[in-house]
Structure formats: C-alpha cells, structure tokens
Design a protein around this motif. Structure first.
Motif, mmCIF file in Angstrom:
data_model
loop_
_atom_site.group_PDB
_atom_site.id
_atom_site.type_symbol
_atom_site.label_atom_id
_atom_site.label_comp_id
_atom_site.label_asym_id
_atom_site.label_seq_id
_atom_site.Cartn_x
_atom_site.Cartn_y
_atom_site.Cartn_z
ATOM 1 N N MET A 164 0.798 -1.319 -0.095
ATOM 2 C CA MET A 164 -0.241 0.016 0.323
ATOM 3 C C MET A 164 1.137 1.422 0.207
ATOM 4 O O MET A 164 0.577 2.080 -0.774
ATOM 5 C CB MET A 164 -0.962 -0.190 1.119
ATOM 6 C CG MET A 164 -1.881 -1.353 1.398
ATOM 7 S SD MET A 164 -3.990 -1.097 1.671
ATOM 8 C CE MET A 164 -3.634 0.495 3.257
ATOM 9 N N LYS A 180 -8.348 -3.066 -1.422
ATOM 10 C CA LYS A 180 -8.608 -4.394 -2.336
ATOM 11 C C LYS A 180 -6.962 -4.583 -1.923
ATOM 12 O O LYS A 180 -6.835 -4.655 -3.784
ATOM 13 C CB LYS A 180 -9.338 -4.487 -3.229
ATOM 14 C CG LYS A 180 -10.416 -3.900 -3.068
ATOM 15 C CD LYS A 180 -11.535 -3.870 -3.565
ATOM 16 C CE LYS A 180 -13.503 -3.603 -3.072
ATOM 17 N NZ LYS A 180 -14.292 -3.928 -4.276
ATOM 18 N N MET A 181 -5.883 -4.301 -1.468
ATOM 19 C CA MET A 181 -4.498 -4.748 -1.781
ATOM 20 C C MET A 181 -5.178 -6.293 -1.556
ATOM 21 O O MET A 181 -5.436 -6.657 -1.036
ATOM 22 C CB MET A 181 -3.625 -4.555 -0.914
ATOM 23 C CG MET A 181 -2.059 -4.865 -1.399
ATOM 24 S SD MET A 181 -1.619 -4.409 -2.932
ATOM 25 C CE MET A 181 -1.602 -2.690 -3.168
ATOM 26 N N LEU A 195 -1.527 -6.251 -7.987
ATOM 27 C CA LEU A 195 -2.630 -4.173 -7.898
ATOM 28 C C LEU A 195 -3.833 -5.390 -8.594
ATOM 29 O O LEU A 195 -4.593 -4.043 -8.837
ATOM 30 C CB LEU A 195 -0.835 -3.805 -8.799
ATOM 31 C CG LEU A 195 -0.545 -3.275 -7.625
ATOM 32 C CD1 LEU A 195 0.358 -2.285 -8.120
ATOM 33 C CD2 LEU A 195 -0.501 -2.977 -6.731
ATOM 34 N N VAL A 198 -6.825 -3.918 -7.338
ATOM 35 C CA VAL A 198 -6.289 -2.700 -6.094
ATOM 36 C C VAL A 198 -7.107 -1.040 -7.175
ATOM 37 O O VAL A 198 -7.490 -1.015 -8.307
ATOM 38 C CB VAL A 198 -5.235 -2.416 -6.345
ATOM 39 C CG1 VAL A 198 -4.765 -1.229 -4.646
ATOM 40 C CG2 VAL A 198 -4.124 -3.414 -5.213
#
Ligand code: NAX
Length: 327
Positions: A164, A180-181, A195, A198
């Motif tokens: 992040m 949403k990592m 990713l 994400v």
C-alpha cells in the motif's frame, strides 16, 4: 467495561515484542473498551529481560491492562488464551540451510501448537509472526487436532501494508485512498503482491501504473523490503511488524471495512486453485470474528504463474516438515 480477554505473546522480550505489547495494552488491537490480560512467553534465559518489560508495562499504568502473566511454560502462557501472537522463533544461523531452519522452528511450533490444543479457548485466534511464518503456522495447526484449523493464521499484513505504501508513493495518493490490496502466498520473496484488483481513489491501480514499473520495481521492492530494512537499520523490521500484527488481529476480531479487504495467511481450502494443505496468503473479509476468502476475482496468466510459484514453495516447505505433524 467488557470482561478482560487473554492475549498470549511469545518472544515477548524480543524487539517485535517490545514494539507490540505496549500497543496491545493501550487498546490499539482490540479497542479502547476491551481490557486485556497479557500472557508473556519467553525462553528461560530471557526471563530476566522479560521481567524488565513487565516492569515497564506496569509503569505505563494502562487503564486497559488488567493483569500480566510472565512465564517460560507454554502450557501456562496459552491457558484460556483468546488470542495468541506467536512471535518468538529461531533465527537463521550462519550456514543454516532452509531445511535446518524449518526443522529448528518445528521444534518450537509443534509443542506450542500442542499447548494451544490442550489449554487455549476453543475459538482462539492464533497469528504466527515468527519466520518462516506460514509453515510455522502449519506446524502449530497440525499439532492442534482438537482446534478448528481456521484458528491458525500467518502474517502477510506487513507485506500488504508495504505494498500500500509503495503504491501510494508512486501515485501521489495517501494509503487511505488505496483499497483491495492482495498479497498471495508465502511471506517470503516468492509472495505475489497483486495490483489487478486494487483501487486508488476509486480507479483501477493497473490503469495508473505501467507494467514495467509493476513488474520491475513494485513487485521486487515489496518482496525484498525486509532485506532493505535490515541493510538500512542494521536490524530487522520491528515496529512495522508489530503494527502489522496489530492490524491483522484487529481486522480479524473487529471486522474489515465495508468495500475493502485485507490479506491473511490462512489454511488453503482450494480456492483459486491452491491445493489445500498449506497456509496461503489470501484476500479476506472479516465479520463477527470470522474471516472469509474473497471469491470470484479474475486471475490472468501473469497472476496465475506467480500464485502457483509461491504455492509450490509452500508445498515444498510442507514436505520438509511433515515429519513434525502430530500423527
Ligand atoms: P528477536 O530475536 O528480537 O526476538 C525473538 C524473541 O523470541 C527472543 O526474545 C527469544 O528469546 C524469543 N524466543 C525464541 N524462542 C522462543 C520460544 N520457543 N518461546 C518463546 N520465546 C522464544 O526477534 P524479532 O525481531 O522480535 O523477530 C521475531 C520473529 O519475527 C523472527 O522470526 C522474524 O524473522 C519474524 N518476522 C516476521 C515478519 C512477518 O512479516 N511475518 C516480519 C518481521 C520479522 O522479520
């Protein structure tokens, strides 16, 4: 005020322990309305150092710290534990092969799994931080046949938080804009920070960065971050590891945010084609003290290859320690 819960921490006199205990006692992990009784486990030669840590904890006069038990006996440390953070582990010595390291740790995590099996609460939440974290968690779980395997988790949250922070820096956003990592797999250099799902400020991350940066910089930086910290600091990550352990347990106990998820090393149930029998990093949502794997994410070929590579490593680690499982 709620009744106190029992939080066991192993390796309590170590450097992560020193960064962790004060935050648990301050209410960062379970909330500012949840008193805690700390159960601190150390090896016998470290009991004096542990005594010093206990003195400092007492000197903080934390309103939420109800009591402290300090011991070198795992059966005492895990008695009625609601939470257990297994931080103490055997570090890799000079010339030690990975197999030796796995075996040396098996001798710690096997008996600790058995002690949890015999003494902890039936819904104990166990987080393994000590490396190799995923396989140590597996060894503990395999020695606790009376506990639900889902009680055992391993920490990939530090990797999640590192990912992040790298993405926030690259996109010029704050980490609170990132949702949403995912860290798939092992807490090792084969981990796969993904990713593709994400979002950054609501936009898909892969539309904001190019593939060359993703593949050539982002993934290796996250994978190698632990080594970079050791090089810079002369010691391994401690405060950030403790902070990630707090995050992991808080998400599990108090739930994940609506519209977001976190990464946890948990027993594979076959989701996303990962063969069961290992503790694998998955995206999960948590509610009412339970976690669930996020289902239905589309996996492209790039991701598939990396998810399989880290699963392969975990299955190899499993093969090296199977002899340490309870029969
Ligand atoms: P330290 O060496 O400072 O502390 C470890 C402590 O554990 C020592 O006080 C030692 O006496 C104690 N210990 C050893 N065996 C024990 C046993 N059988 N029962 C109870 N206590 C025992 O290490 P520290 O920097 O605190 O790191 C602890 C572990 O976390 C290491 O294995 C490290 O590799 C691992 N890490 C895991 C991370 C993760 O993301 N999963 C990141 C940070 C860290 O590298």
């Amino acid at each position: 005020m709620k009744a106190p819960v029992r939080v066991a921490v192993t390796g309590a006199a170590g450097q992560i322990g020193y960064a962790l205990l004060f935050r648990i006692a301050a209410g960062d992990m379970l909330g500012k309305d949840q008193p805690v009784i700390l159960h601190l486990l150390e090896i016998t030669p470290a009991l004096d150092a542990l005594k010093g840590v206990v003195m400092e904890l007492n000197d903080c006069a934390f309103p939420l710290l109800a009591d402290i038990v300090a011991t070198d006996d795992a059966n005492v440390a895990f008695k009625d534990a609601d939470y257990a953070l297994l931080v103490g582990a055997r570090p890799r010595g000079a010339g030690m092969e990975r197999k030796d390291l796995l075996e040396a740790n098996g001798k710690i995590f096997g008996p600790q799994g058995k002690a949890l099996n015999d003494h902890a609460k039936r819904d104990v939440k166990v987080l393994v931080v000590g490396n190799p974290a995923n396989t140590n968690a597996l060894i503990a779980q395999q020695n606790a046949p009376d506990l639900d395997p889902k009680c055992f988790t391993a920490m990939v949250r530090l990797d999640h938080n590192r990912a992040m922070s790298q993405l926030a820096e690259k996109t010029g956003k704050h980490n609170t804009d990132i949702k949403k990592m995912i860290i798939w797999g092992n807490h090792s250099s084969t981990q796969y920070p993904d990713l593709h799902h994400v979002t950054v400020d609501g936009k898909n991350a892969m539309e904001l960065v190019d593939q060359a940066w993703y593949e050539g910089e982002f993934i290796p930086t996250v994978q190698q971050r632990g080594a970079a910290i050791i090089k810079a600091r002369g010691a391994s990550s401690a405060a950030s590891a403790a902070s990630a352990a707090i995050d992991h347990m808080r998400s599990w106990a108090l739930g994940t945010d609506e519209g977001d998820w976190v990464s946890m090393g948990i027993p594979s149930d076959g989701s996303y084609g990962i063969e069961p029998g290992v503790i694998y990093g998955y995206p999960v949502t948590c509610k009412d003290g339970k976690y669930e794997i996020v289902q239905g994410l589309e996996i492209n070929d790039f991701s598939r290859a990396r998810m399989d590579a880290t699963a392969k490593e975990l299955h190899e680690e499993r093969s090296a320690v199977e002899g340490l499982f309870a029969k």
